[in-house]
Design a protein around this motif. Structure first.
Motif, short mmCIF file in Angstrom:
data_model
loop_
_atom_site.label_atom_id
_atom_site.label_comp_id
_atom_site.label_asym_id
_atom_site.label_seq_id
_atom_site.Cartn_x
_atom_site.Cartn_y
_atom_site.Cartn_z
N ALA A 286 -6.05 -47.30 -103.74
CA ALA A 286 -6.56 -48.58 -103.25
C ALA A 286 -7.87 -48.88 -103.99
N THR A 287 -8.23 -50.17 -104.02
CA THR A 287 -9.49 -50.53 -104.64
C THR A 287 -9.99 -51.86 -104.10
N ASN A 288 -11.29 -52.05 -104.17
CA ASN A 288 -11.91 -53.34 -103.92
C ASN A 288 -12.50 -53.80 -105.25
N ALA A 289 -11.76 -54.66 -105.95
CA ALA A 289 -12.18 -55.12 -107.28
C ALA A 289 -12.91 -56.45 -107.24
N THR A 290 -13.22 -56.94 -106.06
CA THR A 290 -13.88 -58.23 -105.92
C THR A 290 -15.19 -58.25 -106.71
N GLY A 291 -15.33 -59.28 -107.53
CA GLY A 291 -16.55 -59.46 -108.31
C GLY A 291 -16.53 -58.81 -109.67
N LEU A 292 -15.50 -57.99 -109.97
CA LEU A 292 -15.44 -57.37 -111.28
C LEU A 292 -15.04 -58.39 -112.35
N GLU A 293 -15.59 -58.24 -113.55
CA GLU A 293 -15.19 -59.07 -114.66
C GLU A 293 -13.74 -58.77 -115.03
N GLU A 322 -16.00 -48.38 -96.00
CA GLU A 322 -16.44 -49.74 -95.71
C GLU A 322 -16.00 -50.74 -96.76
N SER A 323 -15.59 -50.29 -97.93
CA SER A 323 -15.15 -51.20 -98.99
C SER A 323 -13.91 -51.99 -98.58
N PHE A 324 -13.17 -51.48 -97.61
CA PHE A 324 -11.92 -52.11 -97.20
C PHE A 324 -12.06 -52.72 -95.81
N ARG A 325 -13.01 -53.60 -95.66
CA ARG A 325 -13.22 -54.32 -94.41
C ARG A 325 -13.22 -55.81 -94.70
N GLU A 326 -12.77 -56.58 -93.73
CA GLU A 326 -12.75 -58.03 -93.89
C GLU A 326 -14.18 -58.55 -93.95
N THR A 327 -14.44 -59.45 -94.89
CA THR A 327 -15.76 -60.04 -95.04
C THR A 327 -15.63 -61.55 -95.18
N GLY A 328 -16.77 -62.24 -95.18
CA GLY A 328 -16.76 -63.68 -95.38
C GLY A 328 -16.65 -64.44 -94.08
N GLY A 329 -16.54 -65.75 -94.19
CA GLY A 329 -16.47 -66.62 -93.03
C GLY A 329 -15.09 -66.68 -92.42
N ARG A 333 -11.45 -65.00 -93.97
CA ARG A 333 -10.75 -63.91 -93.30
C ARG A 333 -9.30 -64.25 -93.00
N ARG A 334 -8.89 -65.45 -93.26
CA ARG A 334 -7.49 -65.86 -93.07
C ARG A 334 -6.74 -66.00 -94.38
N LYS A 335 -7.37 -65.59 -95.46
CA LYS A 335 -6.71 -65.55 -96.76
C LYS A 335 -6.25 -64.11 -97.02
N SER A 336 -5.59 -63.91 -98.15
CA SER A 336 -5.20 -62.55 -98.50
C SER A 336 -6.44 -61.66 -98.57
N ARG A 337 -6.26 -60.40 -98.26
CA ARG A 337 -7.38 -59.48 -98.17
C ARG A 337 -8.18 -59.44 -99.48
N PRO A 338 -9.51 -59.35 -99.40
CA PRO A 338 -10.33 -59.31 -100.61
C PRO A 338 -10.40 -57.92 -101.23
N TYR A 339 -9.31 -57.20 -101.18
CA TYR A 339 -9.16 -55.88 -101.79
C TYR A 339 -7.66 -55.62 -101.86
N ASN A 340 -7.26 -54.61 -102.60
CA ASN A 340 -5.84 -54.30 -102.77
C ASN A 340 -5.60 -52.84 -102.43
N LEU A 341 -4.89 -52.62 -101.33
CA LEU A 341 -4.61 -51.25 -100.88
C LEU A 341 -3.63 -50.53 -101.79
N PHE A 342 -2.91 -51.27 -102.64
CA PHE A 342 -1.83 -50.66 -103.43
C PHE A 342 -1.98 -50.95 -104.92
N TYR A 343 -3.20 -51.13 -105.37
CA TYR A 343 -3.47 -51.45 -106.78
C TYR A 343 -2.84 -50.39 -107.69
#
Length: 363
Positions: A286-293, A322-329, A333-343
């Motif tokens: 799994a990974t949280n790639a949010t914000g990566l180039e 904590e990298s895999f927690r819902e964030t934002g407004g 939080r009703r969009k697809s998760r801001p991370y990928n558990l199965f990258y």
């Protein structure tokens, strides 16, 4: 009490009642704010994109270091919240920011090693269309199909031969599923080029699949579909709601209720329809790639998640960091998760199937 005290207490009571009402019905209030308040039949959609124009693409034949020979067609998830429009205009700044910062690194990233990636912008159904089952919302979601079909036609013309991979997440996965039925399944030449189809965070009616492009039964199979809709193992309520509210395509291109039909689940960890429980030790990352180039491969956390296909859903344990927690407004939080558990699992799956495709093609 004096008159002034009475007025003070009444005012305080009103404020408390309003605060309580806002807390209880906050979701309904915010959702109502995204309603365009106009029937779709009289709605004028934003201008159509021109897929000969590079600006109509978030990614256009982008390659990373050491990428393989495949051409990947990726359709993104919902990034436009709504409000004034049923369908998001091309180039909306907030929608584009979410697409580039969250969706592409987390969900298109796993395909970067397979080959060149193209991701069209399209007049997507707004987030509001995902939160209601109204006919207007269904029509707006179906309207997005014409853009994706046009983008695919322009893309396939630029890639007349070689292996192809189709992938979509959430709304994008819905549209890819229809594309497979109406473009790939009926065309033997395209079927021969198909490595696999990836439908991430998507409910698919299992009995609606074309026998020409079936569900993947194992990782040594090509020309098949890998589809799953993830739900936490301890959240049965969310699973029931997801199935109850699911919309799927019928033969006339309309979105209709799933209505109890069996949903498809292909476990991305094993690449198969096997419904046995899969231990966390087989999970590839799994990974949280949010914000990566774009082009930067994120660090993966392997052996984190146990999975099982159950009742048409991919049930999974939750990672502990904590990298895999819902964030934002509220809307985010009703969009697809801001991370990928199965990258890592998706990355390994497409690489394995591409190797099988190449071996068979060479033979």
């Amino acid at each position: 009490m004096t008159a002034r005290q009475w007025i003070g207490w009444i005012g305080l009571t009103i404020v408390l009642l309003l605060a309580t009402a806002a807390a209880v019905w906050r979701g309904d209030i915010l959702k109502a704010g995204l309603d365009p308040q106009v029937p779709f039949q009289t709605y004028r959609p934003p201008p159509a994109p021109d897929y000969n124009d590079p600006r109509a693409w978030a990614l256009r034949d982008v390659r990373g270091p050491g990428s393989g020979p495949a051409a990947v067609f990726f359709v993104h998830s919902t990034t436009y919240d709504g409000g004034r429009e049923w369908n998001g205009p091309i180039g909306d700044p907030d929608a584009d920011a979410w697409l580039k910062r969250v969706v592409l690194p987390n969900y298109a990233g796993p395909f970067a090693r397979a080959g060149s990636i193209s991701a069209p912008r399209y007049r997507q159904g707004s987030l509001y269309t995902r939160l209601t089952l109204r006919d207007d919302a269904r029509e707006a979601r179906a309207f997005a199909w014409r853009d994706v079909a046009a983008a695919f036609d322009a893309w396939i013309a630029r890639h007349p031969d070689g292996p192809i991979v189709l992938a979509g997440v959430e709304q994008g996965g819905d549209l890819i599923e229809r594309l497979v039925r109406e473009r790939i399944a009926v065309d033997p030449a395209l079927r021969a080029r198909l490595v696999a189809v990836y439908l991430m965070d998507v409910i698919v009616a299992a009995d609606a699949l074309s026998p020409q492009v079936p569900a993947c039964a194992g990782r040594d199979q090509v020309g098949c579909i890998v589809a799953w809709s993830p739900v936490s193992d301890d959240n049965d309520g969310a699973g029931r709601r997801r199935l109850r509210r699911a919309l799927v395509w019928d033969g006339r291109g309309r979105l209709v209720d799933l209505n109890g039909r069996p949903a498809l689940c292909v476990n991305p960890v094993t690449g198969s329809t096997d419904t046995r429980a899969v231990e966390a030790r087989l999970h590839q990352g799994a990974t949280n790639a949010t914000g990566l180039e774009w082009g930067v491969r994120p660090a993966l956390m392997a052996r984190e998640i146990a999975t099982q296909c159950r009742d048409g859903l991919l049930r999974h344990t939750e990672p502990r960091t904590e990298s895999f927690r819902e964030t934002g407004g509220w809307a985010d939080r009703r969009k697809s998760r801001p991370y990928n558990l199965f990258y890592g699992d998706i990355e390994a799956d497409v690489q394995a199937r591409l190797a099988v495709w190449q071996a068979r093609s060479a033979a």
